[in-house]
Design an enzyme around this catalytic site. Sequence first.
Site, mmCIF file in Angstrom:
data_model
loop_
_atom_site.group_PDB
_atom_site.id
_atom_site.type_symbol
_atom_site.label_atom_id
_atom_site.label_comp_id
_atom_site.label_asym_id
_atom_site.label_seq_id
_atom_site.Cartn_x
_atom_site.Cartn_y
_atom_site.Cartn_z
ATOM 1 N N HIS A 261 0.865 -1.014 0.100
ATOM 2 C CA HIS A 261 0.073 0.052 -0.041
ATOM 3 C C HIS A 261 1.081 1.185 -0.081
ATOM 4 C CE1 HIS A 261 -3.090 2.811 1.450
ATOM 5 N NE2 HIS A 261 -3.765 2.030 1.060
ATOM 6 N N ASP A 313 -8.149 -5.141 0.776
ATOM 7 C CA ASP A 313 -8.457 -5.973 -0.215
ATOM 8 C C ASP A 313 -8.562 -7.336 -0.058
ATOM 9 O OD1 ASP A 313 -9.919 -3.721 -1.902
ATOM 10 O OD2 ASP A 313 -8.191 -3.607 -3.043
HETATM 11 C C1 ACO Z 1 -7.994 -0.717 -1.314
HETATM 12 C C2 ACO Z 1 -6.864 -0.580 -2.266
HETATM 13 O O1 ACO Z 1 -7.197 -0.017 -3.110
HETATM 14 S S1 ACO Z 1 -5.284 -0.951 -1.584
HETATM 15 C C3 ACO Z 1 -4.319 -1.163 -3.070
HETATM 16 C C4 ACO Z 1 -4.979 -2.698 -3.622
HETATM 17 N N1 ACO Z 1 -3.815 -2.810 -4.717
HETATM 18 C C5 ACO Z 1 -3.213 -3.913 -4.681
HETATM 19 O O2 ACO Z 1 -3.304 -4.797 -3.714
HETATM 20 C C6 ACO Z 1 -1.993 -4.256 -5.786
HETATM 21 C C7 ACO Z 1 -0.803 -4.701 -5.224
HETATM 22 N N2 ACO Z 1 -0.204 -3.732 -4.548
HETATM 23 C C8 ACO Z 1 0.638 -2.743 -5.353
HETATM 24 O O3 ACO Z 1 0.817 -3.032 -6.550
HETATM 25 C C9 ACO Z 1 1.410 -1.782 -4.693
HETATM 26 O O4 ACO Z 1 1.714 -2.028 -3.241
HETATM 27 C C10 ACO Z 1 0.744 -0.421 -4.667
HETATM 28 C C11 ACO Z 1 0.274 -0.036 -5.901
HETATM 29 C C12 ACO Z 1 -0.657 -0.440 -3.844
HETATM 30 C C13 ACO Z 1 1.472 0.700 -3.915
HETATM 31 O O5 ACO Z 1 2.588 0.713 -4.660
HETATM 32 P P1 ACO Z 1 3.624 2.026 -4.789
HETATM 33 O O6 ACO Z 1 3.357 2.880 -3.570
HETATM 34 O O7 ACO Z 1 3.631 2.785 -5.999
HETATM 35 O O8 ACO Z 1 4.964 1.234 -4.405
HETATM 36 P P2 ACO Z 1 5.768 0.490 -5.789
HETATM 37 O O9 ACO Z 1 4.837 -0.015 -6.878
HETATM 38 O O10 ACO Z 1 6.861 1.532 -6.229
HETATM 39 O O11 ACO Z 1 6.407 -0.534 -4.911
HETATM 40 C C14 ACO Z 1 7.394 -0.616 -4.210
HETATM 41 C C15 ACO Z 1 8.392 -1.969 -4.429
HETATM 42 O O12 ACO Z 1 7.559 -3.074 -3.739
HETATM 43 C C16 ACO Z 1 7.113 -3.823 -4.480
HETATM 44 N N3 ACO Z 1 5.765 -4.129 -4.248
HETATM 45 C C17 ACO Z 1 4.563 -3.606 -3.794
HETATM 46 N N4 ACO Z 1 3.718 -4.093 -3.932
HETATM 47 C C18 ACO Z 1 3.864 -5.466 -4.144
HETATM 48 C C19 ACO Z 1 2.945 -6.437 -4.384
HETATM 49 N N5 ACO Z 1 1.644 -6.549 -4.115
HETATM 50 N N6 ACO Z 1 3.645 -7.580 -4.899
HETATM 51 C C20 ACO Z 1 5.042 -7.714 -5.200
HETATM 52 N N7 ACO Z 1 5.723 -6.715 -5.009
HETATM 53 C C21 ACO Z 1 5.222 -5.480 -4.457
HETATM 54 C C22 ACO Z 1 7.382 -3.295 -5.838
HETATM 55 O O13 ACO Z 1 7.735 -4.166 -6.661
HETATM 56 C C23 ACO Z 1 8.508 -2.305 -5.539
HETATM 57 O O14 ACO Z 1 9.579 -3.260 -5.393
HETATM 58 P P3 ACO Z 1 11.095 -2.742 -5.816
HETATM 59 O O15 ACO Z 1 11.539 -1.394 -5.205
HETATM 60 O O16 ACO Z 1 11.903 -4.125 -5.708
HETATM 61 O O17 ACO Z 1 10.837 -2.448 -7.570
HETATM 62 O O1 OAA Z 2 -5.593 4.633 0.101
HETATM 63 C C1 OAA Z 2 -5.415 4.067 -0.835
HETATM 64 O O2 OAA Z 2 -4.351 4.527 -1.770
HETATM 65 C C2 OAA Z 2 -6.113 2.945 -1.650
HETATM 66 C C3 OAA Z 2 -6.955 2.389 -0.504
HETATM 67 O O3 OAA Z 2 -6.402 1.716 0.362
HETATM 68 C C4 OAA Z 2 -8.348 2.736 -0.449
HETATM 69 O O4 OAA Z 2 -8.779 3.737 -1.359
HETATM 70 O O5 OAA Z 2 -9.145 2.562 0.459
#
Ligand code: ACO
Ligand code: OAA
Length: 370
Positions: A261, A313
Amino acid sequence: MKDQTVIPGLDGVIATETDVSYLDVEQEEIVIKGYDLIELSEKITYIELAHLLFEGTLPNKEEEAKFESALKKEYALPDEFLSIYNNLPKDMNAMDALRTGISALGSFDPLLEDRSTSANREKSLRLLAKIPNIVANSYHKLTGATPVEPREDLPFSSNFLYMITGKVPTALEAEIFDQSLMVYSEHEMPNSTFTARVIASTQADIYGAYTGAVASLKGSLHGGANEAVMYLLLEGKTVDGLETLLFEKLKNKERIMGFGHRVYMKKMDPRATLMKKALKRLAKDRGREDLVEMCQRGEDILREEKGLYPNLDYYAAPVYYLLNIPIPLYTPVFFAARAVGLGAHVIEQHDNNRLYRPRVKYTGPRNLHP
Ligand SMILES: CC(=O)SCCNC(=O)CCNC(=O)[C@H](O)C(C)(C)COP(=O)(O)OP(=O)(O)OC[C@H]1O[C@@H](n2cnc3c(N)ncnc32)[C@H](O)[C@@H]1OP(=O)(O)O
Ligand SMILES: O=C([O-])CC(=O)C(=O)O
């Protein structure tokens, strides 16, 4: 322009002042109008929380009854509204169906072009009341099932679940679904809320802001992750199957949905902890403790292998599965819950507006000539 520092993804950038909510990661608190969301989710109902977000205060019994009755009066969709889905592809994504529905709904609202606080409040209430109807019944319409009329004799969230499944929920199902709506209700400045505020900042109408927010929430890095989590758990089938699948995905450097996150990256999302508790109760009731075991194994693997923790999620998905919600509706249900937070944000944006219009660091060529 002097400062050319680019912050990718606007990570950590303070985009606005707000009195709606704030994620205090250090104190592990999701502050909603001064209250802790987790404490609220254990003590009040979604309707009371909606009142807090729209009116600024927790309601007394009389105010709550008045608020819920005003919502119920707005449940119905305009006549023939669902016929808009007759000419759309039957296999369209449920979030696209919701986006289309909200966009169309705006044209029926006599207050569409009124951005005053009172008109925005009235429209937010209408949206909150009608979105569950659109979510459930656009799905029924597209899948060839008979639409389920809203029932005013049921509490708000029981009626929502009833319209989705066609069955009146048990007390436990109703309580857990209501709690899930609360944890999804508002979360400071996620991409979808930012999208809504950016759109509202042009003085565009609230329906346009919500329509853009649906488009944002659909993405797999945002709300779309809850559906992907369920497909992952189903593909894994068993604790051992999930373990094999996760190691394979990690080896291939794939992202695992439901983990990580932007704000909580190295901590468990407090809302996920609450949904994990809810999952345990529901799984016991259903004799599906295997699902809890699977999720726990997945959580352990991601923590040990990647230092990543579940977000909301991850635990909302199996809860919705056990509530018999069709998987394509997980993200639309998330959006329906978020309607209260979005209403509060759009009202705040219109009440105290400055157009969002950032600048860029240009990296292309210069001085070319045709
Ligand atoms: C209610 C919601 O909306 S909550 C969010 C729901 N989304 C998800 O579950 C999708 C999976 N999660 C992700 O893709 C990410 O954690 C995000 C998009 C939510 C946040 O990501 P960001 O803050 O942009 O961080 P970023 O994508 O730069 O990740 C940082 C590092 O962690 C890793 N990482 C982050 N999340 C994950 C994951 N779910 N699985 C594997 N690796 C991950 C990335 O690969 C990156 O590694 P690196 O530095 O070696 O390249
Ligand atoms: O805060 C965020 O980036 C995503 C999230 O967890 C939400 O919208 O509930």
